[in-house]
Design a protein around this motif. Sequence first.
Motif, PDB file in Angstrom:
ATOM      1  N   GLU A  91       0.824  -1.207   0.000  1.00 46.35           N
ATOM      2  CA  GLU A  91       0.000   0.000   0.000  1.00 46.35           C
ATOM      3  C   GLU A  91       0.856   1.254   0.000  1.00 46.35           C
ATOM      4  OE1 GLU A  91      -3.174   0.519  -0.485  1.00 46.35           O
ATOM      5  OE2 GLU A  91      -3.355  -1.641  -0.834  1.00 46.35           O
ATOM      6  N   ARG A  92       1.976   1.223   0.731  1.00 47.03           N
ATOM      7  CA  ARG A  92       2.866   2.385   0.760  1.00 47.03           C
ATOM      8  C   ARG A  92       3.498   2.607  -0.601  1.00 47.03           C
ATOM      9  NH1 ARG A  92       8.047   2.908   2.617  1.00 47.03           N
ATOM     10  NH2 ARG A  92       8.063   0.742   3.317  1.00 47.03           N
ATOM     11  N   LEU A  93       3.894   1.526  -1.272  1.00 43.66           N
ATOM     12  CA  LEU A  93       4.482   1.642  -2.605  1.00 43.66           C
ATOM     13  C   LEU A  93       3.457   2.182  -3.599  1.00 43.66           C
ATOM     14  CD1 LEU A  93       6.807   1.119  -4.566  1.00 43.66           C
ATOM     15  CD2 LEU A  93       6.057  -1.261  -4.715  1.00 43.66           C
ATOM     16  N   ARG A  94       2.247   1.660  -3.539  1.00 38.90           N
ATOM     17  CA  ARG A  94       1.188   2.142  -4.441  1.00 38.90           C
ATOM     18  C   ARG A  94       0.912   3.621  -4.209  1.00 38.90           C
ATOM     19  NH1 ARG A  94      -3.747   3.398  -3.911  1.00 38.90           N
ATOM     20  NH2 ARG A  94      -3.815   2.674  -1.748  1.00 38.90           N
ATOM     21  N   ARG A  95       0.833   4.003  -2.933  1.00 35.40           N
ATOM     22  CA  ARG A  95       0.551   5.407  -2.589  1.00 35.40           C
ATOM     23  C   ARG A  95       1.675   6.326  -3.043  1.00 35.40           C
ATOM     24  NH1 ARG A  95       0.016   4.558   2.457  1.00 35.40           N
ATOM     25  NH2 ARG A  95       2.099   5.234   3.107  1.00 35.40           N
ATOM     26  N   ASP A  96       2.916   5.906  -2.827  1.00 34.79           N
ATOM     27  CA  ASP A  96       4.055   6.745  -3.206  1.00 34.79           C
ATOM     28  C   ASP A  96       4.173   6.875  -4.723  1.00 34.79           C
ATOM     29  OD1 ASP A  96       4.548   6.955  -0.537  1.00 34.79           O
ATOM     30  OD2 ASP A  96       6.361   5.716  -0.530  1.00 34.79           O
ATOM     31  N   ALA A  97       3.869   5.790  -5.442  1.00 28.97           N
ATOM     32  CA  ALA A  97       3.922   5.852  -6.907  1.00 28.97           C
ATOM     33  C   ALA A  97       2.866   6.825  -7.438  1.00 28.97           C
ATOM     34  CB  ALA A  97       3.708   4.456  -7.491  1.00 28.97           C
TER      35      ALA A  97
END
Length: 460
Positions: A282-288
């Motif tokens: 979720e953090r990777l998706r949000r940061d992308a």
Amino acid sequence: MLRPCQVLCSQASPSTGAWQALSFDGGAFHLKGTGELMRALLVLRLCAWPPLVTHGLALQAWSQRLLGSRLSGALLRASFYGQFVAGETSEEVRGCVQQLQTLGLQPLLAVPTEEEPDSAVKTGEAWYEGNLNAMLRCVDLSRGLLENPGPAGNILMQLKVTALTSTRLCKELTPWIRRPGASLELSSERLAEAMDSGRDLRVSCLSTEQNQHLQASLNRLQRVVQHARAQRVRLLVDAEYTSLNPALSLLVAALAIHCNSPREGGPWVWNTYQAYLKDTYERLRRDAEAADKAGLAFGVKLVRGAYLDKERKVAQLQGTEDPTQPDYEATSRSYSRCLELMLTHVSQRGPRCHLMVASHNEESVYQATKRMWELGIPLDGPVCFGQLLGMSDHVSLALGQAGYAVYKSIPYGTLEEVIPYLIRRAQENRSVLQGARRERELLSQELRRRLLGWGLRVPH
């Protein structure tokens, strides 16, 4: 001694022709000399012995007392140091890099600094300033080593933020960052503005001394990034413990605003995402999505993670929720999801999104290469692979000979600097070292073939 480079699998682009799966059966070991293979087998077998890893620092001290510094150092240079370290001088490092390039591999230099200084001498600003100078020299060395940057045209270097700012400051900032509706005082935009303007930054949750250290840390980070960008070197920021990562991610986000504009050739600063943490996807998706919305280039190094045992122990002692995945299979599923997310993102955003698939796992590498072909991502595009120097060479060599961009993480420095660093990294990566059984089998098989003239290859 290196042998002439021979291509194992020819692919001009993963989007043309039929899919050709790479073979990780050790066939690429023919590119390496017998002495190198024997050393690798010995060292990997020793690293799989838990007492050696657990008591490595004590055993090193005992060896020096028993054998003397000169003989003890010679044994280390012929074994662990020779297997995992590029060398001490720039000439030795250059020789190691030239050997790698002969094999189709590229260097990812790492300054061997510890994030938790264990001496009172190493707690002042002078220690961090010394690390800054080491990082700047590493940028210059990374640039000077590579006349030909490789298939993707990128020069990469590792950056450990806690070599430039204290872990105590990161731990102090983390609870404030995690609060719902965190103060705008700690926004990445405010930190980036402080870097650009040079004005002093004041954060109310920090003491005067801590604010001064934060400002000095921002100045150090800015100097490294500016120098790296001027030298066309991309910085891959190491991930660390969950008690530090929110603060580190905040600093990386500020650096990204500062220098990851696609118009200026970004991303120059990449963050590392650890798949063994439950919140990583979720953090990777949000940061992308945030990078896309802000019009910034986005760089990611995707790893499984190295601090699982310690994270679990800390959570147990503190009575908090375990932040890690429940088992290896769950971590592998998390890595696969994150990999799919990023490869899809790369295929849609092109050169504005860069990814390093940092994995020793054959299945993850297989998935990445297959999806690159299916998504039409070229071999000389923004996806590369990474492994540690001296480990998983059967994977690295197969990738490199097929034309993929492959980087080996390479520490360098004196024995006194590097051996403690290697022992701590081995303690953090003991599951990887103990799990290198297949590589040891392949090495044994190749040595039997050479020395005895028999032995079938281990099937993939």
